[in-house]
Design a protein around this motif. Structure first.
Motif, PDB file in Angstrom:
ATOM      1  N   ARG A   1       0.818  -1.213   0.000  1.00  0.00           N
ATOM      2  CA  ARG A   1       0.000   0.000   0.000  1.00  0.00           C
ATOM      3  C   ARG A   1       0.856   1.269   0.000  1.00  0.00           C
ATOM      4  O   ARG A   1       0.368   2.345  -0.346  1.00  0.00           O
ATOM      5  CB  ARG A   1      -0.945   0.007   1.209  1.00  0.00           C
ATOM      6  CG  ARG A   1      -2.030  -1.062   1.159  1.00  0.00           C
ATOM      7  CD  ARG A   1      -2.916  -0.991   2.391  1.00  0.00           C
ATOM      8  NE  ARG A   1      -3.839  -2.106   2.466  1.00  0.00           N
ATOM      9  CZ  ARG A   1      -5.031  -2.148   1.871  1.00  0.00           C
ATOM     10  NH1 ARG A   1      -5.426  -1.107   1.155  1.00  0.00           N
ATOM     11  NH2 ARG A   1      -5.819  -3.202   1.996  1.00  0.00           N
ATOM     12  N   SER A   2       2.122   1.140   0.405  1.00  0.00           N
ATOM     13  CA  SER A   2       3.013   2.308   0.400  1.00  0.00           C
ATOM     14  C   SER A   2       3.522   2.623  -1.000  1.00  0.00           C
ATOM     15  O   SER A   2       4.179   3.642  -1.209  1.00  0.00           O
ATOM     16  CB  SER A   2       4.192   2.077   1.352  1.00  0.00           C
ATOM     17  OG  SER A   2       5.025   1.038   0.874  1.00  0.00           O
ATOM     18  N   ILE A   3       3.266   1.740  -1.963  1.00  0.00           N
ATOM     19  CA  ILE A   3       3.628   2.017  -3.366  1.00  0.00           C
ATOM     20  C   ILE A   3       2.375   1.879  -4.241  1.00  0.00           C
ATOM     21  O   ILE A   3       2.324   1.030  -5.140  1.00  0.00           O
ATOM     22  CB  ILE A   3       4.767   1.097  -3.860  1.00  0.00           C
ATOM     23  CG1 ILE A   3       4.470  -0.389  -3.530  1.00  0.00           C
ATOM     24  CG2 ILE A   3       6.105   1.506  -3.277  1.00  0.00           C
ATOM     25  CD1 ILE A   3       5.449  -1.369  -4.175  1.00  0.00           C
ATOM     26  N   PRO A   4       1.359   2.712  -3.998  1.00  0.00           N
ATOM     27  CA  PRO A   4       0.087   2.560  -4.717  1.00  0.00           C
ATOM     28  C   PRO A   4       0.216   2.789  -6.220  1.00  0.00           C
ATOM     29  O   PRO A   4      -0.625   2.315  -6.987  1.00  0.00           O
ATOM     30  CB  PRO A   4      -0.811   3.616  -4.061  1.00  0.00           C
ATOM     31  CG  PRO A   4       0.134   4.639  -3.502  1.00  0.00           C
ATOM     32  CD  PRO A   4       1.332   3.865  -3.069  1.00  0.00           C
ATOM     33  N   HIS A   5       1.254   3.519  -6.635  1.00  0.00           N
ATOM     34  CA  HIS A   5       1.475   3.737  -8.062  1.00  0.00           C
ATOM     35  C   HIS A   5       2.021   2.484  -8.748  1.00  0.00           C
ATOM     36  O   HIS A   5       2.042   2.407  -9.973  1.00  0.00           O
ATOM     37  CB  HIS A   5       2.455   4.896  -8.261  1.00  0.00           C
ATOM     38  CG  HIS A   5       3.750   4.734  -7.539  1.00  0.00           C
ATOM     39  ND1 HIS A   5       3.828   4.701  -6.168  1.00  0.00           N
ATOM     40  CD2 HIS A   5       5.021   4.580  -7.999  1.00  0.00           C
ATOM     41  CE1 HIS A   5       5.101   4.545  -5.809  1.00  0.00           C
ATOM     42  NE2 HIS A   5       5.834   4.465  -6.893  1.00  0.00           N
ATOM     43  N   ILE A   6       2.443   1.493  -7.940  1.00  0.00           N
ATOM     44  CA  ILE A   6       2.996   0.251  -8.477  1.00  0.00           C
ATOM     45  C   ILE A   6       2.070  -0.931  -8.213  1.00  0.00           C
ATOM     46  O   ILE A   6       1.906  -1.805  -9.063  1.00  0.00           O
ATOM     47  CB  ILE A   6       4.382  -0.043  -7.854  1.00  0.00           C
ATOM     48  CG1 ILE A   6       5.349   1.111  -8.096  1.00  0.00           C
ATOM     49  CG2 ILE A   6       4.949  -1.354  -8.370  1.00  0.00           C
ATOM     50  CD1 ILE A   6       5.748   1.295  -9.538  1.00  0.00           C
ATOM     51  N   SER A   7       1.464  -0.943  -7.038  1.00  0.00           N
ATOM     52  CA  SER A   7       0.724  -2.127  -6.613  1.00  0.00           C
ATOM     53  C   SER A   7      -0.636  -1.749  -6.023  1.00  0.00           C
ATOM     54  O   SER A   7      -0.730  -0.850  -5.182  1.00  0.00           O
ATOM     55  CB  SER A   7       1.557  -2.906  -5.585  1.00  0.00           C
ATOM     56  OG  SER A   7       0.878  -4.059  -5.149  1.00  0.00           O
ATOM     57  N   ARG A   8      -1.668  -2.462  -6.461  1.00  0.00           N
ATOM     58  CA  ARG A   8      -3.013  -2.303  -5.903  1.00  0.00           C
ATOM     59  C   ARG A   8      -3.436  -3.648  -5.328  1.00  0.00           C
ATOM     60  O   ARG A   8      -3.480  -4.652  -6.063  1.00  0.00           O
ATOM     61  CB  ARG A   8      -3.991  -1.853  -6.979  1.00  0.00           C
ATOM     62  CG  ARG A   8      -5.411  -1.612  -6.479  1.00  0.00           C
ATOM     63  CD  ARG A   8      -6.233  -0.876  -7.528  1.00  0.00           C
ATOM     64  NE  ARG A   8      -6.390  -1.642  -8.749  1.00  0.00           N
ATOM     65  CZ  ARG A   8      -7.396  -2.495  -8.975  1.00  0.00           C
ATOM     66  NH1 ARG A   8      -8.336  -2.691  -8.052  1.00  0.00           N
ATOM     67  NH2 ARG A   8      -7.474  -3.140 -10.132  1.00  0.00           N
ATOM     68  N   VAL A   9      -3.690  -3.692  -4.018  1.00  0.00           N
ATOM     69  CA  VAL A   9      -3.919  -4.971  -3.350  1.00  0.00           C
ATOM     70  C   VAL A   9      -5.394  -5.197  -3.055  1.00  0.00           C
ATOM     71  O   VAL A   9      -6.183  -4.257  -2.944  1.00  0.00           O
ATOM     72  CB  VAL A   9      -3.095  -5.058  -2.036  1.00  0.00           C
ATOM     73  CG1 VAL A   9      -1.602  -5.071  -2.338  1.00  0.00           C
ATOM     74  CG2 VAL A   9      -3.457  -3.928  -1.086  1.00  0.00           C
ATOM     75  N   LYS A  10      -5.711  -6.483  -2.912  1.00  0.00           N
ATOM     76  CA  LYS A  10      -7.093  -6.880  -2.647  1.00  0.00           C
ATOM     77  C   LYS A  10      -7.071  -8.199  -1.881  1.00  0.00           C
ATOM     78  O   LYS A  10      -6.246  -9.081  -2.142  1.00  0.00           O
ATOM     79  CB  LYS A  10      -7.843  -7.052  -3.968  1.00  0.00           C
ATOM     80  CG  LYS A  10      -9.321  -7.401  -3.821  1.00  0.00           C
ATOM     81  CD  LYS A  10      -9.989  -7.429  -5.192  1.00  0.00           C
ATOM     82  CE  LYS A  10     -11.478  -7.709  -5.081  1.00  0.00           C
ATOM     83  NZ  LYS A  10     -12.156  -7.651  -6.403  1.00  0.00           N
TER      84      LYS A  10
END
Length: 401
Positions: free
Chosen positions: A50-59
């Motif tokens: 979540r600290s790299i939202p421009h790279i990773s979107r989690v679910k």
């Protein structure tokens, strides 16, 4: 496809080989996923993603999934992502596990997915070049204050060195003054710059580094240990930039790796990597008494570093008050719960006796749980046969004045 069908397919994808453990720390049974990267991760690593939202979107895998997202996960998965993002991880580079500190795990995630360090070798230069210098905040031995100090790691000299800030400034000032003199007087000869001696020289041969954020009181806190006259010395450092601190850590590991490759030319990478750096087996407070067992018990901070049991007055002391060598059961070392019946003067009730060929060492723990954990740590070492080089260390302890 109905959501129920998509979620059933997701569970099938999750059951594939490689997807049964977190892609970043190896924790079993990951329950989150990065939709953009196509990897399954544990809850702790999902928070770091979540600290790299421009790279990773989690679910969460427990949420409702649509067919498109499931297809993306099926097309990638942990094994394929590992082949891409970890394709050129150096053998010496530390791969964090779920037990490592948050900062170390976050920088591993950023190195893989944000900085792409393991796809392009040139991005690894900060820790693989064989030379590194920079400023770190170092804890003063006497006053406990953290002061900026210049550190130099050089594989060619086989050492990590640090300099007092005053020494570095004076050297820089001398160079600047000499340069100004040359500009003002073109006939002046080239300046001769003599750098001052380092405050400490730590040989790569005995160097160790371990992150200690709680002990040092900083998320980037690193404890560096080395041997001087066969006794352990500690220094405590940190840097405000987490990447900078992890680069220093891996630069130390790289230097150790290259040293060991020369020292043990026939050894494989798999044999050498566990020797690069190590975490302490156990640390904490215990009480101890002296060799006559009649002195009062004193509270001390203990550190179990392989076969060396060291004790300090304060957890951040630079020097140990004493060290105890813990050998193997084949060499008449044993650990017992409790203290001899005649023992007096301890404030804590949960005793431990370590029997060596020469004497008995008496300790006391505050809780039964601590006693149990210490005994387990001692037992692991005692159950392990001694290596040839450890006999020389044991002999040194026996001949200490």
């Amino acid at each position: 496809m109905e959501p129920e069908g998509s979620n059933r397919l997701l569970q099938d994808v999750l059951a594939r080989p490689g997807n049964d453990a977190c892609a970043d720390c190896g924790n079993p049974e990951p329950d989150w996923a990065s939709l953009t990267l196509g990897v399954f991760v544990c809850q702790a690593c999902s928070l770091l993603h979540r600290s790299i939202p421009h790279i990773s979107r989690v679910k969460s895998v427990q949420d409702t999934w649509d067919a498109g997202d499931v297809e993306l996960m099926a097309a990638t998965g942990n094994s394929a992502a590992k082949a891409k993002y970890e394709q050129k991880v150096p053998a010496f580079y530390y791969r964090p596990t779920h037990t490592d500190c948050k900062m170390l795990r976050e920088q591993w995630i950023r190195a893989k997915y944000e900085r792409n360090e393991f796809e392009f070798i040139e991005k690894q230069e900060p820790y693989s070049a064989g030379y590194r210098e920079g400023f770190l905040w170092k804890r003063g031995r006497d006053n406990g204050q953290f002061l900026s100090r210049k550190f130099i790691l050089t594989e060619r000299e086989g050492a990590l060195k640090y300099f007092n800030k005053q020494d570095v400034r004076n050297t820089t000032q001398s160079a600047l003054e000499a340069l100004l003199a040359r500009v003002a007087h073109r006939f002046c000869p080239p300046p001769s710059i003599q750098a001052r001696d380092p405050k400490a020289v730590m040989k790569i041969e005995t160097l160790n580094a371990t992150f200690q954020p709680a002990k040092i009181g900083n998320p980037c806190g690193l404890q560096i240990t080395y041997l001087k006259d066969n006794s352990t010395r500690n220094i405590f450092v940190y840097h405000g930039d987490a990447k900078e601190m992890v680069d220093w850590f891996n630069a130390i590991r790289a230097a150790r790796f290259h040293y060991l490759q020369v020292a043990f030319p026939g050894a494989s990478d798999e044999e050498l990597v566990p020797k690069l750096t190590r975490n302490f087996m156990k640390e904490g407070f215990m009480e101890k008494t002296g060799p006559k067992h009649t002195e009062g018990f004193k509270k001390r901070w203990f550190t179990m570093d392989d076969r060396r049991l060291m004790y300090f007055k304060d957890p951040l002391d630079a020097y140990a008050r004493g060290e105890v060598f813990i050998g193997s059961k084949e060499n008449s070392y044993t650990v017992l719960a409790g203290l001899p019946p005649s023992t007096q003067g301890c404030h804590w009730n949960h005793g431990i006796t370590i029997v060596t060929p020469d004497r008995k060492f008496l300790f006391a723990c505050e809780t039964e749980a601590e006693q149990r954990d210490w005994i387990a740590a001692f037992q692991r070492v005692i159950n392990r046969p001694m290596r040839p080089q450890e006999y020389a260390v044991e002999a040194h302890f026996k001949h200490k004045p």
